[in-house]
Motif scaffolding. Structure first.
Motif, PDB file in Angstrom:
ATOM      1  N   SER A 135      58.481  70.754  51.136  1.00 44.11           N
ATOM      2  CA  SER A 135      58.862  69.760  49.858  1.00 44.11           C
ATOM      3  C   SER A 135      60.275  70.265  49.743  1.00 44.11           C
ATOM      4  O   SER A 135      61.106  70.021  48.683  1.00 44.11           O
ATOM      5  N   GLU A 136      60.980  71.658  50.822  1.00 48.19           N
ATOM      6  CA  GLU A 136      61.843  72.146  50.625  1.00 48.19           C
ATOM      7  C   GLU A 136      62.862  70.924  52.179  1.00 48.19           C
ATOM      8  O   GLU A 136      64.475  71.968  52.142  1.00 48.19           O
ATOM      9  N   GLY A 137      62.471  70.598  52.462  1.00 53.53           N
ATOM     10  CA  GLY A 137      63.366  69.978  54.109  1.00 53.53           C
ATOM     11  C   GLY A 137      62.478  71.075  55.365  1.00 53.53           C
ATOM     12  O   GLY A 137      63.483  70.624  56.218  1.00 53.53           O
ATOM     13  N   THR A 138      62.109  72.464  55.024  1.00 60.83           N
ATOM     14  CA  THR A 138      61.843  73.104  55.905  1.00 60.83           C
ATOM     15  C   THR A 138      60.311  72.667  57.186  1.00 60.83           C
ATOM     16  O   THR A 138      59.544  72.582  56.328  1.00 60.83           O
ATOM     17  N   ALA A 139      60.295  71.989  58.064  1.00 60.46           N
ATOM     18  CA  ALA A 139      59.520  71.575  59.313  1.00 60.46           C
ATOM     19  C   ALA A 139      58.852  73.109  59.704  1.00 60.46           C
ATOM     20  O   ALA A 139      58.578  73.296  60.078  1.00 60.46           O
ATOM     21  N   THR A 140      57.015  72.791  58.545  1.00 60.12           N
ATOM     22  CA  THR A 140      56.149  73.439  59.387  1.00 60.12           C
ATOM     23  C   THR A 140      55.247  73.249  59.872  1.00 60.12           C
ATOM     24  O   THR A 140      54.474  72.468  59.313  1.00 60.12           O
ATOM     25  N   PRO A 141      54.207  73.988  60.167  1.00 64.60           N
ATOM     26  CA  PRO A 141      52.497  73.287  60.561  1.00 64.60           C
ATOM     27  C   PRO A 141      52.243  73.635  59.327  1.00 64.60           C
ATOM     28  O   PRO A 141      52.605  74.379  58.369  1.00 64.60           O
ATOM     29  N   PRO A 142      50.879  73.021  59.428  1.00 62.94           N
ATOM     30  CA  PRO A 142      50.226  72.939  58.383  1.00 62.94           C
ATOM     31  C   PRO A 142      49.989  74.257  57.307  1.00 62.94           C
ATOM     32  O   PRO A 142      49.939  75.654  58.285  1.00 62.94           O
ATOM     33  N   ASP A 143      49.727  74.507  56.186  1.00 62.79           N
ATOM     34  CA  ASP A 143      49.459  75.904  55.797  1.00 62.79           C
ATOM     35  C   ASP A 143      48.707  75.985  56.208  1.00 62.79           C
ATOM     36  O   ASP A 143      47.278  75.864  56.347  1.00 62.79           O
ATOM     37  N   LEU A 144      48.315  77.826  56.329  1.00 59.19           N
ATOM     38  CA  LEU A 144      46.669  78.591  56.467  1.00 59.19           C
ATOM     39  C   LEU A 144      46.078  78.617  55.144  1.00 59.19           C
ATOM     40  O   LEU A 144      45.902  80.025  55.208  1.00 59.19           O
ATOM     41  N   LYS A 145      45.364  78.603  54.869  1.00 65.13           N
ATOM     42  CA  LYS A 145      44.696  78.383  53.563  1.00 65.13           C
ATOM     43  C   LYS A 145      43.841  76.907  53.652  1.00 65.13           C
ATOM     44  O   LYS A 145      43.394  76.149  53.862  1.00 65.13           O
ATOM     45  N   GLU A 146      43.229  77.566  52.370  1.00 60.14           N
ATOM     46  CA  GLU A 146      42.367  76.037  51.427  1.00 60.14           C
ATOM     47  C   GLU A 146      42.098  76.625  49.982  1.00 60.14           C
ATOM     48  O   GLU A 146      42.375  78.045  49.763  1.00 60.14           O
ATOM     49  N   SER A 147      41.534  75.603  49.507  1.00 63.66           N
ATOM     50  CA  SER A 147      42.106  75.972  47.502  1.00 63.66           C
ATOM     51  C   SER A 147      40.812  74.682  47.398  1.00 63.66           C
ATOM     52  O   SER A 147      39.882  73.654  47.664  1.00 63.66           O
ATOM     53  N   TRP A 148      40.413  75.204  46.296  1.00 63.03           N
ATOM     54  CA  TRP A 148      39.371  75.282  44.676  1.00 63.03           C
ATOM     55  C   TRP A 148      40.170  75.102  44.023  1.00 63.03           C
ATOM     56  O   TRP A 148      40.937  75.825  43.298  1.00 63.03           O
ATOM     57  N   THR A 149      40.838  73.283  43.385  1.00 65.21           N
ATOM     58  CA  THR A 149      41.540  72.682  42.641  1.00 65.21           C
ATOM     59  C   THR A 149      41.216  72.112  41.070  1.00 65.21           C
ATOM     60  O   THR A 149      40.071  71.608  41.475  1.00 65.21           O
ATOM     61  N   ILE A 150      41.585  73.174  40.091  1.00 71.56           N
ATOM     62  CA  ILE A 150      40.831  72.147  38.401  1.00 71.56           C
ATOM     63  C   ILE A 150      42.846  71.601  37.856  1.00 71.56           C
ATOM     64  O   ILE A 150      43.556  72.928  38.572  1.00 71.56           O
ATOM     65  N   GLY A 151      42.548  71.403  36.920  1.00 69.47           N
ATOM     66  CA  GLY A 151      43.392  70.877  36.256  1.00 69.47           C
ATOM     67  C   GLY A 151      43.140  69.975  35.109  1.00 69.47           C
ATOM     68  O   GLY A 151      41.908  70.061  34.333  1.00 69.47           O
ATOM     69  N   ALA A 152      44.286  70.542  34.176  1.00 66.75           N
ATOM     70  CA  ALA A 152      44.252  69.569  32.768  1.00 66.75           C
ATOM     71  C   ALA A 152      43.365  67.694  32.974  1.00 66.75           C
ATOM     72  O   ALA A 152      43.451  67.335  33.401  1.00 66.75           O
ATOM     73  N   ASP A 153      42.422  67.905  31.836  1.00 67.49           N
ATOM     74  CA  ASP A 153      41.133  66.574  32.163  1.00 67.49           C
ATOM     75  C   ASP A 153      40.654  66.611  31.262  1.00 67.49           C
ATOM     76  O   ASP A 153      39.884  65.874  30.660  1.00 67.49           O
ATOM     77  N   ARG A 154      42.108  66.943  29.640  1.00 68.17           N
ATOM     78  CA  ARG A 154      41.558  65.734  28.609  1.00 68.17           C
ATOM     79  C   ARG A 154      42.258  64.884  28.708  1.00 68.17           C
ATOM     80  O   ARG A 154      43.720  64.900  27.795  1.00 68.17           O
ATOM     81  N   PRO A 155      42.022  63.521  28.133  1.00 67.75           N
ATOM     82  CA  PRO A 155      42.839  62.162  28.435  1.00 67.75           C
ATOM     83  C   PRO A 155      43.558  62.321  26.902  1.00 67.75           C
ATOM     84  O   PRO A 155      43.121  62.540  25.953  1.00 67.75           O
ATOM     85  N   ILE A 156      44.646  61.269  27.090  1.00 62.20           N
ATOM     86  CA  ILE A 156      45.150  61.064  26.426  1.00 62.20           C
ATOM     87  C   ILE A 156      44.908  59.705  25.640  1.00 62.20           C
ATOM     88  O   ILE A 156      45.879  59.316  24.448  1.00 62.20           O
TER      89      ILE A 156
END
Length: 326
Positions: A93-114
């Protein structure tokens, strides 16, 4: 560790119930901190350690499932569900070339439609839950996310005061906001193996939205914040830690709103350390944004940079696309 002059620990209780002089002092300290590293720690936020521990325990139960089970919930960046190893490289995102991040994630978000199909299809997707495997996860995480939104809106009112604006300057744009909770698991060295050169648990980046509320665990492979030597910093510094505190940083949209009076806090999460090969950390990262297609333009007289107006949704979507691997 406790706070530092650049990344202080700020108690929110005087802001909530103190005298006008106490409230003004809290706002002054916030303004000073965000103008240096873009980070601060807050106590008095009202979210107990037990609440945070419950989220972490429920998420750990999911992360410990076999990979073939977790893959049933696999999504790409911006989706709702499991983001597996190798899916993100935040340094992109800032233009820094790195290998993939060493993590896993569970992701949720806003889910009330407009009610706008174009907006709802991405920004208000339905959340997905591993109900059969971890039945407790949904209720615990939904409660926590609701609490985080309350804290975030309270912080935005404080930030408005710190910027010299009326209380609703920011919260007028969070009536139906987008927001995301990433529960990040940083596996132990024994699981991921020796990191590649330049590889991090999360690569160097700034966040994209308005404010981020982070509950983290302290570790050798933990959070570092970039403090510019021009401001008396040492470059990359270990972030201060307080188990009672939430770590708060502002993102790019907030920096633009202030004309760079406040810094979008650059940070990274170190790779697992050889001297702590069994260290596994779980972070709860709440990204608060604003209503879709908010027009973000610097507040008059706030800071030195006269940014052109930006559409919040277009900006955020471009950043999410940028960190997607492959």
């Amino acid at each position: 560790m406790t706070g530092s002059p650049r990344i202080p620990v700020i108690d929110l209780e005087p802001w909530r119930s103190g005298s006008p002089e106490q409230r003004a002092e809290v706002a002054r300290r916030v303004d000073a901190a965000l103008g240096q590293a873009g980070f601060l720690l807050v106590t008095g936020h009202g979210v107990s350690r037990e609440e945070r521990a419950a989220v972490r325990a429920a998420a750990r139960a999911f992360f410990e499932l076999p990979p073939e089970v977790k893959r049933r919930y696999a999504v790409s960046v911006g989706g709702r569900g499991w983001l597996g190893p190798g899916a993100e490289a935040n340094g992109y995102s800032e233009g820094t070339a790195t290998p993939p991040d060493l993590k896993e994630s569970w992701t949720i978000g806003a889910d009330r439609p407009i009610g706008d199909p174009e907006i709802d299809a991405f920004w208000f997707q339905p959340n997905v839950w591993p109900t059969a495997e971890v039945p407790a996860l949904r209720a615990i995480v939904e409660r926590y996310t609701a609490r985080m939104r309350e804290v975030a809106d309270g912080l935005l009112e404080l930030l408005a005061a710190a910027l010299g604006q009326r209380p609703g300057f920011f919260t007028d744009h969070t009536r139906h906001p987008t927001h995301t909770l990433n529960i990040n698991r940083y596996p132990a060295l024994g699981q991921v193996g020796e990191p590649q050169p330049g590889q991090f648990r999360i690569g160097p980046h700034t966040d994209f939205g308005t404010v981020t509320l982070l509950d983290r665990e302290q570790g050798r492979g933990g959070l570092q914040v970039y403090v510019d030597p021009a401001d008396g910093g040492a470059g990359w510094e270990d972030a201060p830690y307080d188990p009672e505190a939430l770590t708060v940083n502002i993102g790019d949209l907030m920096a633009r709103w202030t004309g760079d009076r406040w810094r979008s806090g650059r940070h990274r999460v170190l790779p697992p350390a050889a001297e702590a090969p069994d260290e596994e950390l779980i972070s709860l990262v709440y990204f608060y944004e604003c209503d879709p297609h908010t027009r973000v333009v610097p507040a008059p007289g706030a800071g030195p940079v006269a940014y052109e107006p930006v559409d919040s949704s277009a900006y955020l979507r471009a950043k999410l696309d940028a960190i997607t691997v492959g």
